[in-house]
Design a protein around this motif. Structure first.
Motif, PDB file in Angstrom:
ATOM      1  N   MET A 133     -21.722 -12.092 110.096  1.00 60.24           N
ATOM      2  CA  MET A 133     -22.734 -11.060 110.324  1.00 60.24           C
ATOM      3  C   MET A 133     -22.617 -10.511 111.739  1.00 60.24           C
ATOM      4  N   GLY A 134     -23.486  -9.558 112.067  1.00 63.55           N
ATOM      5  CA  GLY A 134     -23.487  -8.986 113.402  1.00 63.55           C
ATOM      6  C   GLY A 134     -22.160  -8.324 113.725  1.00 63.55           C
ATOM      7  N   SER A 135     -21.690  -8.507 114.962  1.00 64.06           N
ATOM      8  CA  SER A 135     -20.445  -7.863 115.386  1.00 64.06           C
ATOM      9  C   SER A 135     -19.249  -8.366 114.589  1.00 64.06           C
ATOM     10  N   GLU A 136     -19.286  -9.634 114.144  1.00 64.31           N
ATOM     11  CA  GLU A 136     -18.204 -10.143 113.300  1.00 64.31           C
ATOM     12  C   GLU A 136     -18.201  -9.427 111.956  1.00 64.31           C
ATOM     13  N   GLY A 137     -19.377  -9.209 111.394  1.00 63.20           N
ATOM     14  CA  GLY A 137     -19.479  -8.514 110.116  1.00 63.20           C
ATOM     15  C   GLY A 137     -19.037  -7.066 110.223  1.00 63.20           C
ATOM     16  N   ARG A 138     -19.218  -6.484 111.410  1.00 62.82           N
ATOM     17  CA  ARG A 138     -18.812  -5.084 111.620  1.00 62.82           C
ATOM     18  C   ARG A 138     -17.341  -4.981 112.035  1.00 62.82           C
ATOM     19  N   ASN A 139     -16.649  -6.111 112.160  1.00 61.30           N
ATOM     20  CA  ASN A 139     -15.253  -6.106 112.617  1.00 61.30           C
ATOM     21  C   ASN A 139     -15.136  -5.599 114.048  1.00 61.30           C
ATOM     22  N   GLU A 140     -16.167  -5.866 114.860  1.00 59.17           N
ATOM     23  CA  GLU A 140     -16.189  -5.315 116.213  1.00 59.17           C
ATOM     24  C   GLU A 140     -16.230  -6.387 117.294  1.00 59.17           C
ATOM     25  N   GLN A 141     -16.128  -7.640 116.908  1.00 58.78           N
ATOM     26  CA  GLN A 141     -16.035  -8.709 117.896  1.00 58.78           C
ATOM     27  C   GLN A 141     -14.567  -9.033 118.110  1.00 58.78           C
ATOM     28  N   ILE A 142     -14.043  -8.656 119.245  1.00 56.94           N
ATOM     29  CA  ILE A 142     -12.630  -8.883 119.532  1.00 56.94           C
ATOM     30  C   ILE A 142     -12.456 -10.223 120.247  1.00 56.94           C
ATOM     31  N   ILE A 143     -13.088 -10.345 121.412  1.00 57.22           N
ATOM     32  CA  ILE A 143     -13.106 -11.627 122.111  1.00 57.22           C
ATOM     33  C   ILE A 143     -14.166 -12.502 121.446  1.00 57.22           C
ATOM     34  N   LYS A 144     -13.889 -13.794 121.299  1.00 55.68           N
ATOM     35  CA  LYS A 144     -14.843 -14.709 120.656  1.00 55.68           C
ATOM     36  C   LYS A 144     -16.049 -14.935 121.564  1.00 55.68           C
ATOM     37  N   THR A 145     -17.114 -14.151 121.361  1.00 59.79           N
ATOM     38  CA  THR A 145     -18.293 -14.261 122.219  1.00 59.79           C
ATOM     39  C   THR A 145     -19.380 -15.139 121.606  1.00 59.79           C
ATOM     40  N   ASP A 146     -19.472 -15.166 120.292  1.00 66.12           N
ATOM     41  CA  ASP A 146     -20.407 -16.069 119.622  1.00 66.12           C
ATOM     42  C   ASP A 146     -20.081 -16.040 118.128  1.00 66.12           C
ATOM     43  N   GLN A 147     -20.814 -16.807 117.348  1.00 66.98           N
ATOM     44  CA  GLN A 147     -20.619 -16.776 115.900  1.00 66.98           C
ATOM     45  C   GLN A 147     -21.944 -16.476 115.207  1.00 66.98           C
ATOM     46  N   ASP A 148     -21.912 -15.514 114.300  1.00 68.88           N
ATOM     47  CA  ASP A 148     -23.058 -15.172 113.457  1.00 68.88           C
ATOM     48  C   ASP A 148     -22.593 -15.314 112.014  1.00 68.88           C
ATOM     49  N   ASN A 149     -23.064 -16.339 111.322  1.00 71.71           N
ATOM     50  CA  ASN A 149     -22.622 -16.547 109.949  1.00 71.71           C
ATOM     51  C   ASN A 149     -23.732 -17.163 109.109  1.00 71.71           C
ATOM     52  N   ALA A 150     -23.563 -17.080 107.797  1.00 69.41           N
ATOM     53  CA  ALA A 150     -24.590 -17.576 106.876  1.00 69.41           C
ATOM     54  C   ALA A 150     -23.939 -17.990 105.561  1.00 69.41           C
ATOM     55  N   LEU A 151     -24.689 -18.745 104.773  1.00 71.62           N
ATOM     56  CA  LEU A 151     -24.228 -19.148 103.445  1.00 71.62           C
ATOM     57  C   LEU A 151     -25.296 -18.797 102.419  1.00 71.62           C
ATOM     58  N   ILE A 152     -24.879 -18.098 101.367  1.00 65.55           N
ATOM     59  CA  ILE A 152     -25.767 -17.769 100.245  1.00 65.55           C
ATOM     60  C   ILE A 152     -25.362 -18.665  99.073  1.00 65.55           C
ATOM     61  N   ILE A 153     -26.323 -19.366  98.510  1.00 67.94           N
ATOM     62  CA  ILE A 153     -26.037 -20.341  97.446  1.00 67.94           C
ATOM     63  C   ILE A 153     -26.690 -19.885  96.148  1.00 67.94           C
ATOM     64  N   LYS A 154     -25.962 -20.008  95.056  1.00 68.25           N
ATOM     65  CA  LYS A 154     -26.481 -19.593  93.753  1.00 68.25           C
ATOM     66  C   LYS A 154     -27.783 -20.318  93.430  1.00 68.25           C
ATOM     67  N   THR A 180     -19.552  -1.683 106.695  1.00 66.58           N
ATOM     68  CA  THR A 180     -20.179  -2.373 107.826  1.00 66.58           C
ATOM     69  C   THR A 180     -19.684  -1.905 109.193  1.00 66.58           C
ATOM     70  N   THR A 181     -18.451  -1.424 109.306  1.00 62.60           N
ATOM     71  CA  THR A 181     -17.952  -1.057 110.628  1.00 62.60           C
ATOM     72  C   THR A 181     -18.584   0.249 111.105  1.00 62.60           C
ATOM     73  N   THR A 182     -18.886   0.312 112.387  1.00 63.24           N
ATOM     74  CA  THR A 182     -19.560   1.487 112.950  1.00 63.24           C
ATOM     75  C   THR A 182     -18.709   2.741 112.804  1.00 63.24           C
ATOM     76  N   VAL A 183     -17.419   2.635 113.066  1.00 66.58           N
ATOM     77  CA  VAL A 183     -16.536   3.803 112.985  1.00 66.58           C
ATOM     78  C   VAL A 183     -16.518   4.381 111.573  1.00 66.58           C
ATOM     79  N   LYS A 184     -16.371   3.522 110.572  1.00 70.76           N
ATOM     80  CA  LYS A 184     -16.340   4.006 109.189  1.00 70.76           C
ATOM     81  C   LYS A 184     -17.703   4.528 108.749  1.00 70.76           C
ATOM     82  N   ARG A 185     -18.774   3.909 109.232  1.00 68.55           N
ATOM     83  CA  ARG A 185     -20.112   4.416 108.919  1.00 68.55           C
ATOM     84  C   ARG A 185     -20.284   5.841 109.455  1.00 68.55           C
ATOM     85  N   ILE A 186     -19.806   6.080 110.675  1.00 66.50           N
ATOM     86  CA  ILE A 186     -19.903   7.423 111.268  1.00 66.50           C
ATOM     87  C   ILE A 186     -19.170   8.436 110.400  1.00 66.50           C
TER      88      ILE A 186
END
Length: 605
Positions: A345-366, A516-522
């Protein structure tokens, strides 16, 4: 200053370096040095310009009739071409630090505009063209064939094309004549592909005869790229899709040839492919860690070769996705993998985190699956990612947090709460979740969750206004007044990148855009006429510039073993980079006004 000194000074002022020797001499003959004390009004709506000004020393502020500062000018800056070209001065230009400057006569300046196309284009083109012009000057020396190479610049193989209905044995005979192992099947103007590996699996292993029609085993459609596409983009497709070849077509869709992965690799000769191969081959956590660590070297190499930040983030995002997917397969038991979906999620989900600055992730379970059995594995995922160099999220937005590891129904209950009882935390959680991207497991879970979210947001205009209001959360400098003072650090994420990301995210959420990416959204928003082309192009340029400056700063901090953050040192910027930053901030400020108007933010408390 001697004539040689004057010429040297002017040659470093863009776009004067495009002048030929005769034009440069014309400038010097018709240019004087002038002095203005502090608080002098040089230009105003009542006092139009008779000269073009180039600052040697001092500061000038451009101020509107409402006393709003719109620009500050320092050493090597120039003004005011517009008043000379259009015959009117809209703002006041006031000296704030004693000014020493060159004054170029109006007649000479207009003569250069008339006779030198490149000089003219810089002053008469729109802001996007100006930004592109400045970037070209800044980065031309840094560019390599790596960045600017087109598909047509590298080796493509003549295609062996057979028609639908052709017997397989005849197609194979044709491929031998072409000296290729790839057969292209044309059917109703579309293309499919047969490879050696496909022949082994679909014919030899299944005991089929060579008299079957090619349609029986061909894979449709064949992925293609245009001959005028950047070679780097073609390489990204090969990496993302995990394939070895793509078709090359012209602007009419006609097949021109086959582009092989090995040919792209030989053209670039970088170690991106090595990292990708290491991720694929990793059979344990230790091997995967080594591949992940090498991503930093990849980023450094791509940046040094002049590759655009958008291309770097795209490629690194795809490699990061493969790391997550491989890690999921190594840690989560096979019988549990398809009952859940791992998302970034976040910048990782948008493909915009280049340098590893943090991790934003989640798990969805059936629904109906025991959530608790996943918790120890999610804790291991978080620990492993930290060991890989992905810092823990300060807001604890990680799969090890039960809030971000729960059932499908629990997430639908949560999104309802976010919308019906909104507060700042809920707005932030929604923003992060909306940028989520599925990397492993059952991706349909995320698709259905976003469908549910879109349905809940129907006719929620007030909510969307508050959501979009976050675009205005941080001030964007309308000048860069502190370039020459002690306070010279700017958080480029808060002041420039975040307003673009959040504003575009708000529009995308309202328009139900899944990208999700900002460039493609634009680009999608432009196609849907939500954004005018001029604004979309300006935002794309500004976003690229801001992200490039941030990446440059972050890589420098890495080299110096300093903490990675989003601050840039404006004292380290060159003249052209300062101009690019100033113009980018102007675009951000205008975009904030657009978001305020579009979502009627001024109507809410």
């Amino acid at each position: 200053m001697s004539l040689r000194d004057q010429e040297s000074f002017l040659s470093n002022i863009h776009p004067f370096e495009v002048l030929n020797g005769e034009e440069m001499n014309l400038c010097i003959r018709n240019m004087d040095i002038a002095y203005y004390p502090k608080d002098t009004t040089i230009l105003s709506p009542e006092k139009n310009s008779t000269h073009f000004f180039i600052i040697i020393k001092g500061t000038v502020h451009e101020i509107t009739s409402e006393d709003q500062m719109v620009m500050d000018f320092h050493q090597e800056d120039s003004f005011d071409a517009n008043s000379l070209i259009y015959g009117e001065c809209k703002n006041n230009f006031i000296v704030k630090e004693d000014l020493i400057c060159y004054e170029l006569e109006k007649k000479t300046f207009l003569s250069l505009i008339e006779n030198n196309t490149k000089f003219k284009e810089f002053f008469l083109n729109n802001l996007v063209s100006k930004l592109q012009n400045l970037k070209e000057k800044k980065y031309t020396s840094e560019l390599s064939s790596f960045m600017i190479a087109k598909v047509s610049d590298t080796v493509t193989h003549e295609p062996c094309i057979v028609q639908s209905g052709t017997k397989l044995i005849d197609a194979i005979e044709s491929s031998i004549k072409f000296n290729t192992s790839t057969i292209i099947v044309e059917k109703d103007g579309k293309y499919g592909i047969i490879t050696d590996s496909l022949l082994k699996m679909k014919v030899l292993l299944e005991g089929r005869t060579l008299t079957i029609p090619v349609d029986d085993i061909a894979i449709f459609p064949l992925l293609t790229v245009n001959k005028d596409d950047y070679l780097f983009d073609a390489f990204s497709i090969l990496i993302k899709k995990n394939i070895k070849r793509v078709g090359v077509v012209d602007n009419r869709g006609n097949m021109l040839g086959i582009l092989e992965q090995i040919d792209v690799l030989s053209h670039f000769a970088n170690h991106t492919y090595v990292v990708d191969s290491k991720i694929k081959k990793a059979s344990n956590i230790k091997d995967l860690k080594q591949a992940s660590i090498e991503l930093i070297n990849t980023i450094t190499i791509l940046n040094a070769k002049g590759v655009k930040v958008n291309h770097i983030s795209n490629l690194i995002g795809q490699l990061n996705t493969k790391v997550y997917k491989k890690l999921y397969g190594l840690i989560i038991p096979k019988e549990l993998q398809n009952d859940a979906c791992l998302v970034v999620m976040g910048s990782e989900g948008r493909n915009e985190q280049i340098i590893k600055t943090d991790q934003d992730n989640a798990l969805i379970i059936k629904d109906g699956v025991d959530v608790e059995q996943y918790r120890p594995y999610m804790e291991e995922v978080t620990r492993t990612l930290i060991d890989f160099g992905y810092p823990p999220c300060e807001g604890n937005i990680m799969v090890s947090n039960p809030f971000w590891c729960k059932s499908f129904q629990a997430y639908t209950d949560e999104t309802k709460k976010w919308i019906e009882a909104p507060d700042m935390q809920n707005y932030m959680d929604l923003a992060i979740f909306f940028d989520s991207f599925a990397v492993a497991g059952d991706k349909e879970l995320l698709i259905k969750l976003k469908d549910d979210l879109f349905n809940k947001l129907h006719d929620q205009d007030v909510f969307m206004a508050y959501f979009a209001k976050a675009t205005l959360a941080f001030d964007t400098p309308n000048i860069i007044a502190n370039f020459m003072t002690k306070t010279h650090y700017i958080d480029i994420k808060k002041t420039g990148i975040f307003p673009i990301v959040q504003g575009i995210r708000s529009l995308a959420l309202r328009e139900r855009i899944r990208e999700t990416t900002t460039v493609k959204r634009i680009k999608i928003l432009e196609r849907r006429k939500v954004l005018e082309s001029s604004m979309a192009n300006e935002l794309l340029e500004a976003f690229d510039i801001l992200c490039t400056l941030r990446l440059k700063s972050q890589l420098l901090k890495l080299q110096e073993n300093k903490k990675i953050n989003n601050e840039i040192d404006t004292h380290s910027l060159g003249k052209i980079e300062r101009d690019l930053l100033k113009d980018s901030f102007k675009i951000v400020i205008d975009f904030k006004k657009f978001i305020t108007y579009t979502f009627r933010i001024d109507k809410i408390s």
